[in-house]
Motif scaffolding. Structure first.
Motif, PDB file in Angstrom:
ATOM      1  N   UNK A  61       0.832  -1.394  -0.140  1.00 52.05           N
ATOM      2  CA  UNK A  61       0.003   0.008   0.055  1.00 52.05           C
ATOM      3  C   UNK A  61       0.760   1.265  -0.020  1.00 52.05           C
ATOM      4  N   UNK A  62       0.989   1.928  -0.919  1.00 49.49           N
ATOM      5  CA  UNK A  62       1.826   3.349  -0.969  1.00 49.49           C
ATOM      6  C   UNK A  62       1.008   4.328  -0.556  1.00 49.49           C
ATOM      7  N   UNK A  63       1.813   4.930   0.379  1.00 49.81           N
ATOM      8  CA  UNK A  63       1.323   6.066   1.005  1.00 49.81           C
ATOM      9  C   UNK A  63       1.978   7.281   1.110  1.00 49.81           C
ATOM     10  N   UNK A  64       1.452   8.413   0.339  1.00 52.04           N
ATOM     11  CA  UNK A  64       2.199   9.820   0.621  1.00 52.04           C
ATOM     12  C   UNK A  64       2.114  10.457   1.708  1.00 52.04           C
ATOM     13  N   UNK A  65       3.121  10.641   2.436  1.00 49.66           N
ATOM     14  CA  UNK A  65       3.307  11.124   3.860  1.00 49.66           C
ATOM     15  C   UNK A  65       2.613  12.468   3.971  1.00 49.66           C
ATOM     16  N   UNK A  66       1.214  12.379   4.111  1.00 49.39           N
ATOM     17  CA  UNK A  66       0.227  13.421   4.447  1.00 49.39           C
ATOM     18  C   UNK A  66      -0.821  12.824   5.352  1.00 49.39           C
ATOM     19  N   UNK A  67      -1.496  13.755   6.185  1.00 51.87           N
ATOM     20  CA  UNK A  67      -2.695  13.279   6.848  1.00 51.87           C
ATOM     21  C   UNK A  67      -3.652  12.657   6.322  1.00 51.87           C
ATOM     22  N   UNK A  68      -3.991  13.298   4.976  1.00 48.74           N
ATOM     23  CA  UNK A  68      -5.157  12.827   4.190  1.00 48.74           C
ATOM     24  C   UNK A  68      -4.805  11.273   3.652  1.00 48.74           C
ATOM     25  N   UNK A  69      -3.550  10.993   3.402  1.00 47.06           N
ATOM     26  CA  UNK A  69      -3.336   9.516   2.982  1.00 47.06           C
ATOM     27  C   UNK A  69      -3.319   8.597   4.005  1.00 47.06           C
ATOM     28  N   UNK A  70      -2.821   9.134   5.164  1.00 44.16           N
ATOM     29  CA  UNK A  70      -2.788   8.356   6.429  1.00 44.16           C
ATOM     30  C   UNK A  70      -4.322   8.002   6.789  1.00 44.16           C
ATOM     31  N   UNK A  71      -5.387   8.965   6.529  1.00 43.89           N
ATOM     32  CA  UNK A  71      -6.669   8.674   6.836  1.00 43.89           C
ATOM     33  C   UNK A  71      -7.002   7.593   5.841  1.00 43.89           C
ATOM     34  N   UNK A  72      -6.836   7.555   4.696  1.00 46.29           N
ATOM     35  CA  UNK A  72      -7.280   6.499   3.758  1.00 46.29           C
ATOM     36  C   UNK A  72      -6.522   5.231   4.139  1.00 46.29           C
TER      37      UNK A  72
END
Length: 249
Positions: A144-155
């Protein structure tokens, strides 16, 4: 045969670039690899070989048993790397799977590949759907690729809740950072918290890089296009982690 998936409920996070580069790196080690582009947008076709070389076939013929999966495969796009390109009809995959309620149709479709294929890589659309469920069931690991932003962490948290609700097993999930911009304070802060946020985190942080964007323009994996780039280095780290995950002794 091992099966892995690259999936995110959020689009535009570098999922397809990772899937294509992992497929190429696996094939380069003489691992018989198949990349299946399940996303009807078909970005993997551009990353692998440009827009002209590979065209998909209608999904209905496969699901209705009118055509074997072998007819959908483009063999040896690179040595040891076969490819099933997406088709616009893949947008109906979920509708077809709902009609096959009661068993994992995706697992049935993949079964004939086991004799000739060592690794299947599924590049998945960014939806929480019946197809997502079947991918999570059939895959040995899901990256699961995650951009280090809070929106991505929410996903990411939404995905974990989905997996928990469907009883699909959180232990399959393997998050890794993607499209990292270390010039941004937030990116650096979240990178530093990775082990606290995820527990089992893949030790790779693929940077946001023009070289990755050029993959679509040039129709080549990064290992051929810019092997000395920082992004290529991180993709190799990701592949080493995947290889250990799948074939640990």
């Amino acid at each position: 045969m091992r099966i892995i998936a690259f999936y995110s409920p959020k689009g535009g996070v570098g999922k397809t670039a990772a899937a294509v580069n992992m497929a190429y790196l696996a094939s380069r080690e003489n691992i018989s690899t198949l990349l299946w582009d399940l996303d009807p947008q078909g970005a993997a076709s551009f990353y692998l070989a440009g827009a002209e070389m590979v065209k998909g076939r209608k999904l209905s013929k496969l699901l209705e048993g009118k055509s074997p999966i072998a007819r959908f495969i483009h063999e040896n796009v690179y040595p040891n790397l076969d490819f099933i390109p997406a088709h616009s009809s893949f947008r109906n995959f979920d509708i077809k799977l709902e009609q096959e309620e009661g068993h994992n149709a995706l697992k049935d479709l993949l079964a004939p590949l086991s004799e000739d294929t060592s690794l299947v890589i599924l590049d998945c659309p960014p939806t929480l759907s019946r197809l997502t469920e079947q991918v999570l069931e059939v895959a040995d690991k899901v990256y699961v690729p995650l951009v280090p932003t809070w929106l991505s962490l929410n996903s990411w948290n939404q995905l974990r809740e989905f997996v928990k609700d469907k009883k699909l097993g959180n232990k399959k999930l393997r998050p890794f950072f993607s499209m990292v911009d270390r010039r941004k304070n937030l990116h650096r802060e979240i990178l530093a918290q990775g082990s606290e946020l995820f527990g089992h985190q893949v030790p790779a942080a693929v940077p946001y890089a023009s070289a990755v964007e050029r993959m679509g323009e040039e129709g080549q994996p990064l290992e051929l296009l810019a092997p000395n780039s920082p992004a290529a280095v991180e993709f190799r780290k990701l592949w080493v982690s995947i290889r250990k995950d799948l074939w640990a002794r």
